[in-house]
Scaffold this active site. Structure first.
Site: not given
Ligand SMILES: NC(=O)C1=CN([C@@H]2O[C@H](COP(=O)(O)OP(=O)(O)OC[C@H]3O[C@@H](n4cnc5c(N)ncnc54)[C@H](O)[C@@H]3O)[C@@H](O)[C@H]2O)C=CC1
Ligand SMILES: C[C@@H](CO)CCC[C@@H](C)[C@H]1CC[C@H]2[C@@H]3[C@H](O)CC4=CC(=O)CC[C@]4(C)[C@H]3CC[C@]12C
Length: 369
Positions: A159, A163
């Site tokens: 994650y 990002k």
């Protein structure tokens, strides 16, 4: 500003517009952008609440689509003046594969950028995350840091990696020529832990407490502080950035801004109790009984169970080695860059944010877990 037809000429696209943050951005645009002619809401899963928005003066266009599909993104972007890209797979619980997280968060963002370039959309606001910075894999605290604070931003989890890659793509795209010869202006907003009406993790904690007889068990020392930010203020910052980006392109283009407000610095669990306490839950201090090494063992067992059960069912508890590490590492932000660059001030006070969130949790009580 008077509501007259000649002022309404802008087309906005919000990707992920039916998500926790996205819905607040959609509603904030309808309330605070008087120049709005058409609001396109693009999401994999459209919410039924969109129908109620179609009775106002703004044309609300619901688009069911997938950001990983370039042609669907291009069709949604074509003709838009501004794109607010919030769509993403927010998964730190092992629900999706690393490949899927990358596909949505990175490839999806590439598709949005290329769609802007191909169709001539000039303004792109990206919802990044504090996780682009930290906490890093070494567990270094980030204490009252800002956008310029040196910090070793090294990640392994899919994650934060996705990002960080997506944010870099957005910032690097600033200044690219779009169809028509003008330049693309981009910027990225980095919310810290968002809370407020619609926050699924808060709902999960509340239902967990109800199942445990009105108790939640403290796992994290109160001294480990996190910055949190109310969803309404994050939505407001997105709208304000979108409104100011054209006039202040030289200053704001290619910049990152932390999302912040007056929410107090507290441990993740103590902060949640600001809302769950008034709803009848209490936080039991069990750290003497449950030392950190035992917590790590439990988190690791959860990860092992998830792996073993995956062929049969999805087991994705809140506690896993990554969430425990993040929760147990101080990450607080102290900055005024958004105010200096585009005059941001929180729209909702801490008291108002807290009251609104408590009311929402109280309403959740009747909803299915
Ligand atoms: N929740 C938080 O605490 C924080 C969230 N963020 C960022 O804010 C953004 C929104 O997050 P949340 O609202 O919390 O998550 P959410 O999961 O509630 O909303 C994400 C939305 O994106 C949509 N979406 C997912 N995959 C898609 C795809 N392939 N195509 C089209 N739409 C797709 C989902 O259907 C959902 O409506 C994300 O980019 C996230 O990384 C950043 C910092 C903190
Ligand atoms: C020890 C556990 C049981 O009490 C506590 C578990 C709490 C975690 C579920 C949360 C602690 C920190 C949260 C993350 C943080 O707010 C930063 C985030 C930014 C984002 O972009 C998405 C959400 C998140 C990763 C957020 C997720 C939940 C926590 C890990």
């Amino acid at each position: 500003m008077a509501d007259s037809a000649e002022t309404r000429k802008l087309v906005y696209l919000v990707t992920g517009g039916c998500g926790f943050l996205g819905e607040h951005v959609v509603r904030m645009l309808l309330q605070r952008e008087p120049r709005l002619y058409e609001l396109r809401v693009f999401d994999l899963h459209l919410g039924p609440w969109l129908e109620e928005l179609k009775t106002g003066p703004v044309q609300v266009t619901a688009i069911q689509g997938d950001v990983t599909q370039a042609h669907e993104v291009a069709a949604a972007v074509a003709g838009a003046h501004v794109v607010i890209h919030t769509a993403g797979l927010v998964d730190v619980f092992g629900r999706a594969s690393p490949e899927t997280i990358y596909e949505v968060n990175v490839q999806g963002t590439k598709n949005v950028i290329e769609a802007c370039v191909q169709t001539g959309t000039r303004f792109l606001v990206y919802t990044s995350s504090m996780e682009v910075v930290g906490p890093n894999i070494k567990g270094h605290p980030f204490y009252r840091g800002n956008e310029d604070t040196p910090y070793e931003a090294i990640h392994r989890h899919p994650y934060p990696c996705s990002k960080a890659q997506a944010e870099r793509l957005v910032l690097e795209a600033n200044g690219r020529k779009v169809h028509g010869g003008l330049s693309l202006v981009t910027c990225a907003l980095r919310p810290t832990g968002i809370y407020g009406e619609g926050h699924q993790i808060m709902r999960d904690f509340y239902h967990q407490g109800l199942r445990l007889g009105g108790r939640l068990f403290r796992a994290i020392p109160a001294s480990v502080e996190h910055s949190r930010v109310y969803v309404g203020n994050v939505a407001w910052m997105h709208v304000l950035v979108a409104q100011e980006l054209e006039q202040r392109a030289a200053l704001m283009g290619g910049q990152v801004y932390f999302c912040y407000d007056e929410s107090p610095y507290k441990s993740y669990e103590d902060f949640n109790m600001e809302f769950l306490g008034p709803c009848g839950l209490r936080l039991v201090d069990t750290r003497l009984l449950v030392p950190y090494w035992l917590l790590m063992l439990l988190a690791t067992l959860n990860a092992l169970l998830q792996w073993l059960l995956r062929p049969l069912l999805l087991y994705a508890p809140l506690l896993n080695p990554y969430t425990l590490a993040v929760a147990n590492t101080t990450f607080t932000v102290s900055t005024d860059k958004a105010q200096r660059h585009f005059g941001y001030k929180p729209l909702f006070s801490w008291e108002d944010s807290r009251t609104r969130t408590i009311r929402w949790v109280q309403a959740v009580e009747g909803s299915a877990p």
